[in-house]
Design an enzyme around this catalytic site. Structure first.
Site, PDB file in Angstrom:
ATOM      1  N   LYS A 134     -33.848   1.169 -19.654  1.00  0.00           N
ATOM      2  CA  LYS A 134     -33.672   2.131 -19.851  1.00  0.00           C
ATOM      3  C   LYS A 134     -34.248   3.562 -19.376  1.00  0.00           C
ATOM      4  O   LYS A 134     -35.407   2.948 -18.499  1.00  0.00           O
ATOM      5  CB  LYS A 134     -34.678   2.293 -21.589  1.00  0.00           C
ATOM      6  CG  LYS A 134     -34.749   2.978 -22.780  1.00  0.00           C
ATOM      7  CD  LYS A 134     -33.376   2.359 -23.235  1.00  0.00           C
ATOM      8  CE  LYS A 134     -32.585   4.161 -24.818  1.00  0.00           C
ATOM      9  NZ  LYS A 134     -31.934   2.968 -25.583  1.00  0.00           N
ATOM     10  N   ASP A 168     -29.640   8.204 -26.162  1.00  0.00           N
ATOM     11  CA  ASP A 168     -30.091   7.863 -26.631  1.00  0.00           C
ATOM     12  C   ASP A 168     -30.526   9.299 -27.208  1.00  0.00           C
ATOM     13  O   ASP A 168     -30.048  10.187 -27.575  1.00  0.00           O
ATOM     14  CB  ASP A 168     -31.278   7.109 -26.040  1.00  0.00           C
ATOM     15  CG  ASP A 168     -32.296   6.778 -27.307  1.00  0.00           C
ATOM     16  OD1 ASP A 168     -31.567   5.186 -27.537  1.00  0.00           O
ATOM     17  OD2 ASP A 168     -33.142   7.154 -27.866  1.00  0.00           O
TER      18      ASP A 168
END
Ligand code: NDP
Ligand code: 2IT
Length: 443
Positions: A125, A165
């Site tokens: 991430k 995201d």
């Protein structure tokens, strides 16, 4: 003290400044007591210590020039958490609340989520504390180019494949992809969520929200119910929320709310999705504007969305947006199921209430896995230099979500708590990662 508790305690002590990471690790590891007892070799192999330590953590300066000519500096992150199953895979978040602990919690969850998809993707991430709100397209482009000018050294179609995201959608992915190509000369599937004209996949934009609703439908079906005629409360008004609303409406449910970081709207007649999209996606404005188009709806500033009576709740905005008091309100309102579109939107206290009160609960790492699964399908198409049809991808997504539901409910049954899908998701995902890590030796 047990092995599991020792590792949790170490993480708690060491990362007091990373509460979201500690929360995510504690939740997962607390589900693993039995699996660990059944496999004593895990402790000798230091498996849990390795699982909670990222393989690599990148932090970098992102300097850029705003429209006034002023130099601004943000911080960029990429946590390459675990590559046991495949290349690091996971989104980039641009939001002022981003810090190392937030990216680590998201990366840790991503390892296990990606394992549940059944596809060959590891966990990672990244993101930045950059706030895209109110920035011009030129500022967004300049920021994305600067961000990629550092990140490109560490990513690639077979090593690490970022995606979107919060705050990173098609526009940002386009700028990031352009800069990667310019720096490397490579037209490769290094990012997912790309535009359709340059290697993106049909149905990727829809996949997280649609997948959430497909999994919810499986859950309801297995409990003798369905979405038809149900009232649904959805939070958020971004990619995940809007596609969840769309699919809920298609399957005959009525979604009565949407929200952003300022407040929430309640439209008892059912949310008008075209209006939400016009306000949030086209105009990048505030959700409160909904009232100008639908004066009979209500707008409330701040929190409180979970006080709306519903059959099903789908938190689709951000972490820890649903706390114990919210959970009590949902239970009191007769809520049947809570299915998480966001990552870790329910606090541990809220989850305990759901489990104790017999509310059906599908945790994010299972319920929102359709997005990353479809990203993996985008990677496949890029490698094959092919494009599949929307219907083909949607059909695969349905199968993937049904398989995830089957696997997590089977694991929950195997471990003696058939209604505990938190346990089921954590155990089912961990087993595969553990097996891959053990097979590959001490690395
Ligand atoms: P978007 O940026 O498209 O939308 C986010 C939405 O949530 C916006 O409405 C935003 O409001 C709201 N929001 C963001 N931060 C906060 C906050 N601190 N408090 C209240 N509301 C907030 O993001 P996505 O829809 O992509 O992501 C939503 C959630 O789903 C995140 O948890 C993400 O990690 C998760 N997720 C996303 C996937 C994807 O494929 N995109 C896949 C799996 C999970 P505002 O407009 O005011 O900022
Ligand atoms: O949280 C997530 O799963 C995402 N933001 C999607 C990640 C991806 O690589 O598609």
């Amino acid at each position: 003290m047990s092995y599991v508790n020792r590792v949790i305690k170490n993480v708690q002590t060491r990362y007091q400044d990373q509460p979201e990471f500690v929360q995510a690790v504690s939740e997962v590891l607390n589900s693993l007591h039995l699996v660990i007892e059944q496999n004593p070799d895990y402790e000798r192999a230091g498996l849990l210590e390795r699982l909670v330590e990222p393989e690599r953590t990148l932090m970098f300066r992102v300097p850029w020039v705003d429209d006034g000519g002023q130099v601004q500096v943000n911080r960029g992150y990429r946590v390459q958490f675990n590559s046991a199953i495949g290349p690091y895979k996971g989104g980039l978040r641009f939001h002022p609340s981003v810090n190392l602990g937030v990216i680590k919690f998201l990366g840790f969850e991503q390892i296990l989520k990606n394992s549940l998809t059944g596809l060959a993707i590891g966990g990672g991430k990244g993101g930045s504390d950059f706030d895209p709100h109110g920035k011009s397209d030129r500022e967004i482009m300049t920021f994305c180019q600067s961000f990629m000018t550092e990140l490109f050294k560490y990513i690639g179609q077979d090593t690490d494949v970022p995606a979107g995201d919060i705050g990173v959608g098609a526009r940002e992915i386009g700028f990031l992809y352009g800069q990667y190509k310019r720096l490397t000369g490579l037209n490769e599937g290094v990012l997912t969520g790309k535009g359709l004209s340059y290697g993106g996949s049909l149905a990727r934009a829809e996949a997280t929200g649609y997948g959430l609703v497909y999994l919810t439908n499986e859950l309801l079906k297995n409990h003798g119910s369905s979405l038809a005629g149900k009232t649904v409360v959805v939070s958020g008004a971004g990619n995940v929320a809007t596609h969840a609303i769309e699919k809920c409406h298609e399957l005959g449910a009525k979604v009565v709310t949407a929200s952003d970081s300022s407040g929430w709207i309640h439209d008892p007649n059912g949310i008008n999705l075209a209006t939400v999209r016009r306000i949030k996606k086209t105009d990048r404005g505030r959700i409160s504007k909904y009232l100008e188009f639908h004066p009979k709806a209500n707008y409330t500033e701040g929190r409180g969305i979970w006080s709306v009576k519903c059959d099903i709740a789908m938190p689709c905005a951000t972490q820890n947006e649903l706390n114990a008091a919210d959970a009590e309100a949902l239970v009191k309102g007769g809520c049947l199921a809570v299915c998480e579109g966001a990552n870790m939107p329910s606090t541990p206290e809220a989850i305990n209430i759901f489990l104790k009160k017999g509310i059906l609960f599908a945790p994010g790492k299972a319920a929102n896995a359709g997005g990353v699964a479809t990203s993996a399908l985008e990677m496949s198409q890029n490698s094959m230099r092919q494009s599949w049809t929307f219907d083909e991808i949607d059909a695969r997504l349905k199968i993937i979500m049904a398989d995830i539901y089957r696997d997590i409910s089977q694991a929950a049954k195997d471990f003696g708590e058939p209604d505990n899908l938190v346990l089921g998701a954590n155990v089912a995902s961990f087993r595969k990662v553990a097996e891959a890590m053990l097979a590959q030796g001490v690395i």
